[in-house]
Design an enzyme around this catalytic site. Sequence first.
Site, PDB file in Angstrom:
ATOM      1  N   LYS A  78       0.861  -1.178   0.000  1.00  0.00           N
ATOM      2  CA  LYS A  78       0.000   0.000   0.000  1.00  0.00           C
ATOM      3  C   LYS A  78       0.895   1.226   0.000  1.00  0.00           C
ATOM      4  O   LYS A  78       2.048   1.156   0.446  1.00  0.00           O
ATOM      5  CB  LYS A  78      -0.870  -0.005   1.275  1.00  0.00           C
ATOM      6  CG  LYS A  78      -2.118   0.812   1.188  1.00  0.00           C
ATOM      7  CD  LYS A  78      -3.275   0.066   0.550  1.00  0.00           C
ATOM      8  CE  LYS A  78      -4.485   0.955   0.367  1.00  0.00           C
ATOM      9  NZ  LYS A  78      -5.627   0.265  -0.220  1.00  0.00           N
ATOM     10  N   GLY A 178     -26.520   1.918   2.168  1.00  0.00           N
ATOM     11  CA  GLY A 178     -25.635   2.616   1.228  1.00  0.00           C
ATOM     12  C   GLY A 178     -25.943   2.225  -0.204  1.00  0.00           C
ATOM     13  O   GLY A 178     -25.657   1.100  -0.626  1.00  0.00           O
ATOM     14  N   GLY A 180     -24.717   3.639  -2.958  1.00  0.00           N
ATOM     15  CA  GLY A 180     -23.725   4.327  -3.783  1.00  0.00           C
ATOM     16  C   GLY A 180     -23.303   3.460  -4.955  1.00  0.00           C
ATOM     17  O   GLY A 180     -24.095   2.675  -5.487  1.00  0.00           O
ATOM     18  N   ASN A 181     -22.049   3.574  -5.342  1.00  0.00           N
ATOM     19  CA  ASN A 181     -21.579   2.875  -6.549  1.00  0.00           C
ATOM     20  C   ASN A 181     -21.754   1.363  -6.455  1.00  0.00           C
ATOM     21  O   ASN A 181     -22.222   0.729  -7.389  1.00  0.00           O
ATOM     22  CB  ASN A 181     -20.111   3.218  -6.810  1.00  0.00           C
ATOM     23  CG  ASN A 181     -19.965   4.673  -7.201  1.00  0.00           C
ATOM     24  OD1 ASN A 181     -20.757   5.189  -7.985  1.00  0.00           O
ATOM     25  ND2 ASN A 181     -18.973   5.343  -6.642  1.00  0.00           N
TER      26      ASN A 181
HETATM   27  P1  NAD Z   1     -19.803   5.113  -2.413  1.00  0.00           P
HETATM   28  O1  NAD Z   1     -19.210   6.281  -1.706  1.00  0.00           O
HETATM   29  O2  NAD Z   1     -20.117   5.224  -3.860  1.00  0.00           O
HETATM   30  O3  NAD Z   1     -21.164   4.653  -1.689  1.00  0.00           O
HETATM   31  C1  NAD Z   1     -21.337   4.672  -0.307  1.00  0.00           C
HETATM   32  C2  NAD Z   1     -22.746   5.182  -0.069  1.00  0.00           C
HETATM   33  O4  NAD Z   1     -23.048   5.079   1.311  1.00  0.00           O
HETATM   34  C3  NAD Z   1     -22.930   6.635  -0.481  1.00  0.00           C
HETATM   35  O5  NAD Z   1     -24.019   6.755  -1.364  1.00  0.00           O
HETATM   36  C4  NAD Z   1     -23.198   7.345   0.851  1.00  0.00           C
HETATM   37  O6  NAD Z   1     -24.074   8.452   0.718  1.00  0.00           O
HETATM   38  C5  NAD Z   1     -23.803   6.233   1.658  1.00  0.00           C
HETATM   39  N1  NAD Z   1     -23.760   6.426   3.099  1.00  0.00           N
HETATM   40  C6  NAD Z   1     -22.817   7.043   3.837  1.00  0.00           C
HETATM   41  N2  NAD Z   1     -23.156   7.022   5.130  1.00  0.00           N
HETATM   42  C7  NAD Z   1     -24.308   6.331   5.216  1.00  0.00           C
HETATM   43  C8  NAD Z   1     -25.150   5.950   6.301  1.00  0.00           C
HETATM   44  N3  NAD Z   1     -24.868   6.269   7.569  1.00  0.00           N
HETATM   45  N4  NAD Z   1     -26.273   5.252   6.025  1.00  0.00           N
HETATM   46  C9  NAD Z   1     -26.591   4.922   4.751  1.00  0.00           C
HETATM   47  N5  NAD Z   1     -25.833   5.272   3.696  1.00  0.00           N
HETATM   48  C10 NAD Z   1     -24.711   5.963   3.928  1.00  0.00           C
HETATM   49  O7  NAD Z   1     -18.811   3.903  -2.129  1.00  0.00           O
HETATM   50  P2  NAD Z   1     -18.796   2.501  -2.910  1.00  0.00           P
HETATM   51  O8  NAD Z   1     -17.740   2.540  -3.927  1.00  0.00           O
HETATM   52  O9  NAD Z   1     -20.172   2.126  -3.259  1.00  0.00           O
HETATM   53  O10 NAD Z   1     -18.278   1.532  -1.757  1.00  0.00           O
HETATM   54  C11 NAD Z   1     -19.149   1.106  -0.729  1.00  0.00           C
HETATM   55  C12 NAD Z   1     -18.348   0.418   0.361  1.00  0.00           C
HETATM   56  O11 NAD Z   1     -17.657  -0.692  -0.190  1.00  0.00           O
HETATM   57  C13 NAD Z   1     -17.285   1.330   0.982  1.00  0.00           C
HETATM   58  O12 NAD Z   1     -17.190   1.006   2.345  1.00  0.00           O
HETATM   59  C14 NAD Z   1     -16.012   0.898   0.269  1.00  0.00           C
HETATM   60  O13 NAD Z   1     -14.862   1.079   1.069  1.00  0.00           O
HETATM   61  C15 NAD Z   1     -16.263  -0.589   0.048  1.00  0.00           C
HETATM   62  N6  NAD Z   1     -15.528  -1.153  -1.099  1.00  0.00           N
HETATM   63  C16 NAD Z   1     -15.698  -0.607  -2.327  1.00  0.00           C
HETATM   64  C17 NAD Z   1     -14.989  -1.137  -3.395  1.00  0.00           C
HETATM   65  C18 NAD Z   1     -15.126  -0.569  -4.778  1.00  0.00           C
HETATM   66  O14 NAD Z   1     -14.535  -1.094  -5.700  1.00  0.00           O
HETATM   67  N7  NAD Z   1     -15.900   0.496  -4.986  1.00  0.00           N
HETATM   68  C19 NAD Z   1     -14.124  -2.231  -3.205  1.00  0.00           C
HETATM   69  C20 NAD Z   1     -14.004  -2.782  -1.936  1.00  0.00           C
HETATM   70  C21 NAD Z   1     -14.721  -2.225  -0.880  1.00  0.00           C
END
Ligand code: NAD
Length: 355
Positions: A78, A178, A180-181
């Site tokens: 990292k 959540g 999100g993405n």
């Molecule tokens: P993102 O930021 O696109 O989505 C996270 C969502 O959670 C957002 O829409 C945000 O508004 C929402 N959120 C924040 N606080 C909240 C709460 N208290 N209650 C409900 N919703 C809430 O992130 P992502 O890329 O979708 O990733 C989601 C999780 O997965 C993260 O923890 C990330 O570390 C983990 N992750 C992502 C990836 C990846 O490739 N994107 C890979 C491994 C792990």
Amino acid sequence: MFKALEQGEHEQVVYGYDRASGLKAIIALHNTALGPGFGGTRIMKYASDQDALTDVLRLSRAMTYKNSAAGIDFGGGKAVIVADARKEKNEDLLRAFGKMINTLNGRYITGVDIGTTEEDMVVISKETKCCVALPESYGGVGSTSAVTAYGVFHGIKAAADIVFGTASLKNKSIAIQGLGNVGFVLARYLIEEGATVIGADVNEDCINRAVKELSIDIVTPDQIYDQPVDIFSPCALGGVLNDQSIPRLKCKLIAGAANNQLDEDEKHYAMLHDKGIAYGVDYILNAGGVIANSHQFIGYIRERAYQEVYTNISKNIDKVFKIAERDQISTIEAAKNLAEHRLEMAVQRKKWFYK
Ligand code: NAD
């Protein structure tokens, strides 16, 4: 400093400074038994240099376990760049960092993390080949959220097979924290499978998109813990499984994308266990991104990468639950043992061939 390396069993820590660009970076290699240390670069304004070191040591160690358990031939590494990503990130800084990576002669491979994007990887890759997570137009995976959601979906199915006796999620109810993405794409896979999805988010845009495109039911971020569902899927933040939330849960399985979902591993796993709730380990479920990124080195073909994500994550979730059952240990311990077994095999293999 050496005490910290000794405690975490890290192999190497490299500090980089470049006066012209202002680069201040630390690369940590935790374990390279399986291959080059592989993990993203975080750009963050840390309160102190010690905080930056602590973070990079912790994150590189976690990558050893994640990559090993994922079944890819990469070790744990990292990097952190101490800077404000919004104000101080620029081409000179990223290129200076690319040159720093090159001094390691292939021992560290970088990718995206907090504060970096696929576009930043394009800049870094002008200086070094040791860089994944490039956009698709550059031969990389692009954003990993879709493939992460795909992996989480198949991991949930594999866990459901053990917990409910069927991998089908038809008529199963799932609460996603959540949208999100990752959470949004996961919700789409689940609905296509015939599951009922309830979601929550703090962001209005994310809620509106989920309602408009998927017609899912929405509850407030606080109510999501109280839903009487089969599966709870944390896809927002870490530490959400804690003293306050666990007593409220009414599910049988927890399986989501968020990192470090348990606030305190042992204590909160035990609380879940006492309530009869199974825990699908976060880094086993969310390994889709690292598996797909590893394909950049053999030429990224979407179907091939997705196939491996499906196979590895389904198989690993199955193994983790079966090891936990066989050895009467937590699924967290079982995942750790699975990863350590591969590391030990790599060490013994080298000894055998090169003695
Ligand atoms: P993102 O930021 O696109 O989505 C996270 C969502 O959670 C957002 O829409 C945000 O508004 C929402 N959120 C924040 N606080 C909240 C709460 N208290 N209650 C409900 N919703 C809430 O992130 P992502 O890329 O979708 O990733 C989601 C999780 O997965 C993260 O923890 C990330 O570390 C983990 N992750 C992502 C990836 C990846 O490739 N994107 C890979 C491994 C792990």
